[in-house]
Scaffold this motif. Sequence first.
Motif, PDB file in Angstrom:
ATOM      1  N   ASP A 273       0.869  -1.184   0.000  1.00  0.00           N
ATOM      2  CA  ASP A 273       0.000   0.000   0.000  1.00  0.00           C
ATOM      3  C   ASP A 273       0.898   1.225   0.000  1.00  0.00           C
ATOM      4  OD1 ASP A 273      -2.447  -1.308  -0.001  1.00  0.00           O
ATOM      5  OD2 ASP A 273      -2.493  -1.464   2.178  1.00  0.00           O
ATOM      6  N   ILE A 274       0.775   2.050  -1.035  1.00  0.00           N
ATOM      7  CA  ILE A 274       1.615   3.233  -1.210  1.00  0.00           C
ATOM      8  C   ILE A 274       0.762   4.476  -0.974  1.00  0.00           C
ATOM      9  CG2 ILE A 274       3.175   4.454  -2.766  1.00  0.00           C
ATOM     10  CD1 ILE A 274       4.108   1.610  -2.128  1.00  0.00           C
ATOM     11  N   HIS A 275       1.259   5.380  -0.141  1.00  0.00           N
ATOM     12  CA  HIS A 275       0.563   6.635   0.155  1.00  0.00           C
ATOM     13  C   HIS A 275       1.360   7.795  -0.444  1.00  0.00           C
ATOM     14  CE1 HIS A 275      -1.826   5.110   3.894  1.00  0.00           C
ATOM     15  NE2 HIS A 275      -1.789   4.209   2.934  1.00  0.00           N
ATOM     16  N   TYR A 276       0.635   8.756  -1.013  1.00  0.00           N
ATOM     17  CA  TYR A 276       1.224   9.950  -1.621  1.00  0.00           C
ATOM     18  C   TYR A 276       0.602  11.186  -0.982  1.00  0.00           C
ATOM     19  CZ  TYR A 276       2.355   6.786  -5.490  1.00  0.00           C
ATOM     20  OH  TYR A 276       2.816   5.747  -6.253  1.00  0.00           O
ATOM     21  N   MET A 277       1.411  12.241  -0.865  1.00  0.00           N
ATOM     22  CA  MET A 277       0.895  13.535  -0.420  1.00  0.00           C
ATOM     23  C   MET A 277       1.674  14.619  -1.166  1.00  0.00           C
ATOM     24  SD  MET A 277       0.640  15.264   3.384  1.00  0.00           S
ATOM     25  CE  MET A 277       2.381  15.042   3.722  1.00  0.00           C
TER      26      MET A 277
ATOM     27  N   GLU B  48       3.897  25.239  -1.770  1.00  0.00           N
ATOM     28  CA  GLU B  48       4.983  26.022  -1.170  1.00  0.00           C
ATOM     29  C   GLU B  48       4.587  26.623   0.170  1.00  0.00           C
ATOM     30  OE1 GLU B  48       7.884  27.780  -4.416  1.00  0.00           O
ATOM     31  OE2 GLU B  48       5.777  28.279  -4.888  1.00  0.00           O
ATOM     32  N   ASP B  49       3.281  26.899   0.387  1.00  0.00           N
ATOM     33  CA  ASP B  49       2.838  27.447   1.681  1.00  0.00           C
ATOM     34  C   ASP B  49       2.572  26.335   2.701  1.00  0.00           C
ATOM     35  OD1 ASP B  49       0.429  26.292   0.904  1.00  0.00           O
ATOM     36  OD2 ASP B  49      -0.700  28.165   0.906  1.00  0.00           O
ATOM     37  N   CYS B  50       2.968  25.089   2.369  1.00  0.00           N
ATOM     38  CA  CYS B  50       2.826  23.897   3.221  1.00  0.00           C
ATOM     39  C   CYS B  50       1.391  23.387   3.327  1.00  0.00           C
ATOM     40  CB  CYS B  50       3.432  24.105   4.603  1.00  0.00           C
ATOM     41  SG  CYS B  50       5.227  24.266   4.545  1.00  0.00           S
ATOM     42  N   SER B  51       0.454  23.959   2.587  1.00  0.00           N
ATOM     43  CA  SER B  51      -0.895  23.402   2.589  1.00  0.00           C
ATOM     44  C   SER B  51      -0.893  22.134   1.746  1.00  0.00           C
ATOM     45  CB  SER B  51      -1.909  24.409   2.051  1.00  0.00           C
ATOM     46  OG  SER B  51      -1.674  24.675   0.685  1.00  0.00           O
ATOM     47  N   ILE B  52      -1.756  21.201   2.093  1.00  0.00           N
ATOM     48  CA  ILE B  52      -1.827  19.938   1.372  1.00  0.00           C
ATOM     49  C   ILE B  52      -2.643  20.136   0.103  1.00  0.00           C
ATOM     50  CG2 ILE B  52      -2.671  17.568   1.456  1.00  0.00           C
ATOM     51  CD1 ILE B  52      -2.103  17.625   4.475  1.00  0.00           C
ATOM     52  N   GLY B  53      -2.049  19.811  -1.030  1.00  0.00           N
ATOM     53  CA  GLY B  53      -2.721  19.935  -2.318  1.00  0.00           C
ATOM     54  C   GLY B  53      -3.473  18.676  -2.697  1.00  0.00           C
ATOM     55  N   PHE B  54      -2.928  17.514  -2.318  1.00  0.00           N
ATOM     56  CA  PHE B  54      -3.613  16.253  -2.595  1.00  0.00           C
ATOM     57  C   PHE B  54      -3.049  15.149  -1.722  1.00  0.00           C
ATOM     58  CE2 PHE B  54       0.080  15.870  -5.332  1.00  0.00           C
ATOM     59  CZ  PHE B  54       0.432  14.531  -5.203  1.00  0.00           C
ATOM     60  N   VAL B  55      -3.838  14.138  -1.544  1.00  0.00           N
ATOM     61  CA  VAL B  55      -3.400  12.880  -0.945  1.00  0.00           C
ATOM     62  C   VAL B  55      -3.944  11.756  -1.810  1.00  0.00           C
ATOM     63  CG1 VAL B  55      -3.185  13.698   1.433  1.00  0.00           C
ATOM     64  CG2 VAL B  55      -5.355  12.798   0.654  1.00  0.00           C
ATOM     65  N   SER B  56      -3.230  10.653  -1.852  1.00  0.00           N
ATOM     66  CA  SER B  56      -3.655   9.524  -2.658  1.00  0.00           C
ATOM     67  C   SER B  56      -3.132   8.243  -2.028  1.00  0.00           C
ATOM     68  CB  SER B  56      -3.120   9.668  -4.081  1.00  0.00           C
ATOM     69  OG  SER B  56      -3.526   8.577  -4.881  1.00  0.00           O
ATOM     70  N   ARG B  57      -3.788   7.167  -2.366  1.00  0.00           N
ATOM     71  CA  ARG B  57      -3.381   5.865  -1.847  1.00  0.00           C
ATOM     72  C   ARG B  57      -3.627   4.830  -2.939  1.00  0.00           C
ATOM     73  NH1 ARG B  57      -6.096   3.109   3.455  1.00  0.00           N
ATOM     74  NH2 ARG B  57      -5.529   0.998   2.888  1.00  0.00           N
ATOM     75  N   VAL B  58      -2.630   3.992  -3.181  1.00  0.00           N
ATOM     76  CA  VAL B  58      -2.760   2.935  -4.182  1.00  0.00           C
ATOM     77  C   VAL B  58      -2.192   1.633  -3.624  1.00  0.00           C
ATOM     78  CG1 VAL B  58      -2.610   4.522  -6.146  1.00  0.00           C
ATOM     79  CG2 VAL B  58      -0.557   3.415  -5.305  1.00  0.00           C
ATOM     80  N   THR B  59      -2.629   0.546  -4.190  1.00  0.00           N
ATOM     81  CA  THR B  59      -2.054  -0.755  -3.873  1.00  0.00           C
ATOM     82  C   THR B  59      -1.370  -1.273  -5.127  1.00  0.00           C
ATOM     83  OG1 THR B  59      -3.768  -1.243  -2.249  1.00  0.00           O
ATOM     84  CG2 THR B  59      -2.535  -3.117  -3.122  1.00  0.00           C
ATOM     85  N   ILE B  60      -0.107  -1.645  -4.979  1.00  0.00           N
ATOM     86  CA  ILE B  60       0.618  -2.247  -6.098  1.00  0.00           C
ATOM     87  C   ILE B  60       0.787  -3.736  -5.803  1.00  0.00           C
ATOM     88  CG2 ILE B  60       1.811  -0.128  -6.765  1.00  0.00           C
ATOM     89  CD1 ILE B  60       4.320  -1.217  -5.373  1.00  0.00           C
TER      90      ILE B  60
END
Length: 83
Positions: free
Chosen positions: A34-38, A42-54
């Motif tokens: 299970d791979i998590h992405y974030m 530049e202002d440290c706000s979160i633009g996206f999060v994602s999760r995938v299973t390989i």
Amino acid sequence: MNGRSCGQNPVLIFFDEQLTIYVKAESVGNSSADIHYMGKREDCSIGFVSRVTIVQISKKTGKGFPWTEQQKKLLINNEKISI
């Protein structure tokens, strides 16, 4: 559906935005991970999060194929890299 979830406005990310991308293997199984992405702006706000299973698949059988111990170590290594 109007592109909104839970009453929140949709998040827009533009092509010229600079993002810092974080990737981690949250869990590593016998032949999957299970791979998590974030992505942070530049202002440290979160633009996206994602999760995938390989899943590693055998070319011969088409079924899950176990990771080697070296591959597992690479997946769970929390080393920070910059590109």
